[in-house]
Design a protein around this motif. Structure first.
Motif: not given
Length: 198
Positions: A116-142
């Motif tokens: 579980x990552x909450x920092x911007x760097x994982x999204x930077x990797x996703x945007x650049x096309x070399x993020x994690x192979x499998x991901x699920x992005x949410x806004x908010x939590x329970x």
């Protein structure tokens, strides 16, 4: 069927980390009704989980553009993946469940190479096309305070079952509740007809 653990059993504390919680029909209302929640962390201080079956109209590509991350041509199909409603707490904050774990500044290892990552760097990797192979992005939590989830379990508000990466990342959102129930040998129609019976 699994037995619902009770916090009072021999004074032992239950840990539902890395399990799915399935909202029982008629027992959980409001924004968490009919949800499947992946429990990221469950300690004596409370629990944090992410709803995994409530997609929003926002796509990952839309989210990346909103936070001013330029999209690479290599971003691929993840661009059209939905962002999920993760829960009613901090709905302006992003949470990313992903495999493999990778090297990000604020990742929590959850087991089975899920992080579980909450920092911007994982999204930077996703945007650049070399993020994690499998991901699920949410806004908010329970979230639950100390003893709150245990109390809800004791009142049969939730069923719990071990999580599955296939359900988490590969099963269509609308099928995740039924797929998680199937791991217990239960169909949703059985729950609806049994609701309210001892």
């Amino acid at each position: 069927m699994t037995t619902v653990p009770h916090a009072s059993d021999a004074g032992s504390r239950i840990d539902l980390s890395r399990q799915f919680l399935l909202a029982m029909p008629g027992m959980v209302s409001g924004e968490l009704a009919n949800t499947v929640i992946y429990v990221c962390e469950h300690t004596e201080h409370g629990a944090l989980g992410l709803v995994i079956n409530r997609p929003t109209d926002l796509t990952v590509g839309d989210l990346l553009q909103r936070i001013d991350l330029p999209l690479s041509l290599e971003i691929g199909p993840v661009r059209e993946s939905p962002v999920f409603f993760g829960g009613p707490v901090q709905t302006d904050r992003g949470f990313v469940l992903h495999v493999p774990r990778g090297e990000y500044s604020s990742s929590i290892e959850l087991g089975d190479d899920v992080a579980l990552t909450t920092s911007r760097d994982v999204l930077q990797d996703v945007a650049a096309g070399h993020g994690p192979a499998r991901l699920l992005v949410t806004l908010g939590y329970a979230g639950w305070g100390a003893g709150q989830l245990e109390d809800e379990l004791a009142r049969n508000a939730w069923l719990n079952v071990l999580s599955s990466n296939d359900i988490l990342f590969d099963t269509p959102a609308e099928d995740r509740y039924d797929a998680a129930l199937a791991q217990l040998g239960i169909r949703a129609s059985m729950l609806a007809s049994d609701a309210g019976h001892a």
